[in-house]
Design an enzyme around this catalytic site. Structure first.
Site, mmCIF file in Angstrom:
data_model
loop_
_atom_site.group_PDB
_atom_site.id
_atom_site.type_symbol
_atom_site.label_atom_id
_atom_site.label_comp_id
_atom_site.label_asym_id
_atom_site.label_seq_id
_atom_site.Cartn_x
_atom_site.Cartn_y
_atom_site.Cartn_z
ATOM 1 N N ASN A 1 3.261 9.579 -19.533
ATOM 2 C CA ASN A 1 3.898 9.074 -18.319
ATOM 3 C C ASN A 1 2.902 9.166 -17.177
ATOM 4 O O ASN A 1 2.127 10.118 -17.108
ATOM 5 C CB ASN A 1 5.122 9.926 -17.954
ATOM 6 C CG ASN A 1 6.100 10.061 -19.085
ATOM 7 O OD1 ASN A 1 6.729 9.091 -19.483
ATOM 8 N ND2 ASN A 1 6.220 11.267 -19.630
ATOM 9 N N ASP B 1 6.936 6.847 -21.189
ATOM 10 C CA ASP B 1 7.227 6.804 -22.613
ATOM 11 C C ASP B 1 8.719 6.541 -22.798
ATOM 12 O O ASP B 1 9.461 6.424 -21.812
ATOM 13 C CB ASP B 1 6.777 8.099 -23.303
ATOM 14 C CG ASP B 1 7.451 9.361 -22.771
ATOM 15 O OD1 ASP B 1 8.598 9.304 -22.281
ATOM 16 O OD2 ASP B 1 6.825 10.427 -22.866
ATOM 17 N N HIS C 1 5.774 19.051 -15.309
ATOM 18 C CA HIS C 1 6.606 17.952 -15.810
ATOM 19 C C HIS C 1 7.923 17.869 -15.038
ATOM 20 O O HIS C 1 8.414 16.771 -14.759
ATOM 21 C CB HIS C 1 6.864 18.123 -17.307
ATOM 22 C CG HIS C 1 7.551 16.957 -17.939
ATOM 23 N ND1 HIS C 1 7.051 15.673 -17.892
ATOM 24 C CD2 HIS C 1 8.714 16.865 -18.631
ATOM 25 C CE1 HIS C 1 7.866 14.852 -18.524
ATOM 26 N NE2 HIS C 1 8.878 15.547 -18.982
ATOM 27 N N HIS D 1 0.829 -1.201 0.000
ATOM 28 C CA HIS D 1 0.000 0.000 0.000
ATOM 29 C C HIS D 1 0.863 1.249 0.000
ATOM 30 O O HIS D 1 1.810 1.349 0.789
ATOM 31 C CB HIS D 1 -0.930 -0.031 1.218
ATOM 32 C CG HIS D 1 -1.923 1.062 1.221
ATOM 33 N ND1 HIS D 1 -2.334 1.669 2.376
ATOM 34 C CD2 HIS D 1 -2.615 1.667 0.222
ATOM 35 C CE1 HIS D 1 -3.222 2.604 2.091
ATOM 36 N NE2 HIS D 1 -3.408 2.619 0.788
#
Length: 130
Positions: A120, A28, A96, A20
């Site tokens: 991604n 990519d 990003h 967990h």
């Protein structure tokens, strides 16, 4: 021999060790892999295997409670962004650059052959019981 689920023995073994809140990345072919984070490279040519095919196989085999995406996917890969909104629970968005920093905490990264922008995702594991 396994009858269902992920057949790749390295992935199946790593999935069995997840708990967990552990995180994995599906990436990519261009996402940088942080030093020290194991990478299972499934790519064999540009575009193959595709990100969505791998994500769907992973989601069939793994309990996921949340996901993180790069904010840039919304405008730079709208088609994939729409698909991910249908598939993923509790999506959060980060820049990003922040996304790349967050990959350092992943247990491992699955590298696909995907060549579309920002394909991604960071998946956080859930539990099979409530």
């Amino acid at each position: 021999m396994k009858k269902h689920g992920i057949l790749n023995r390295e992935l199946a073994g790593r999935f069995a060790k997840l708990g967990h809140t552990d995180q994995i990345v599906i990436a990519d072919c261009g996402l940088p892999i942080p030093e020290g984070v194991p990478c299972i490279d499934l790519s064999y040519k540009l575009g193959e295997p595709g990100f969505l095919a791998i994500l769907e196989a992973v989601l069939d085999d793994l309990v996921v409670e949340s996901a993180a995406l790069a904010e840039e996917i919304k405008t730079n890969n709208e088609r994939l962004s729409r698909e991910l909104m249908k598939l993923l629970p509790d999506i959060s968005y980060v820049s990003h650059e922040e996304f790349k920093r967050m990959t350092k905490n992943a247990k491992f990264i699955i590298r696909t052959g995907e060549i579309t922008p920002y394909a991604n995702v960071i998946l956080q594991c859930g539990v099979i019981f409530q």
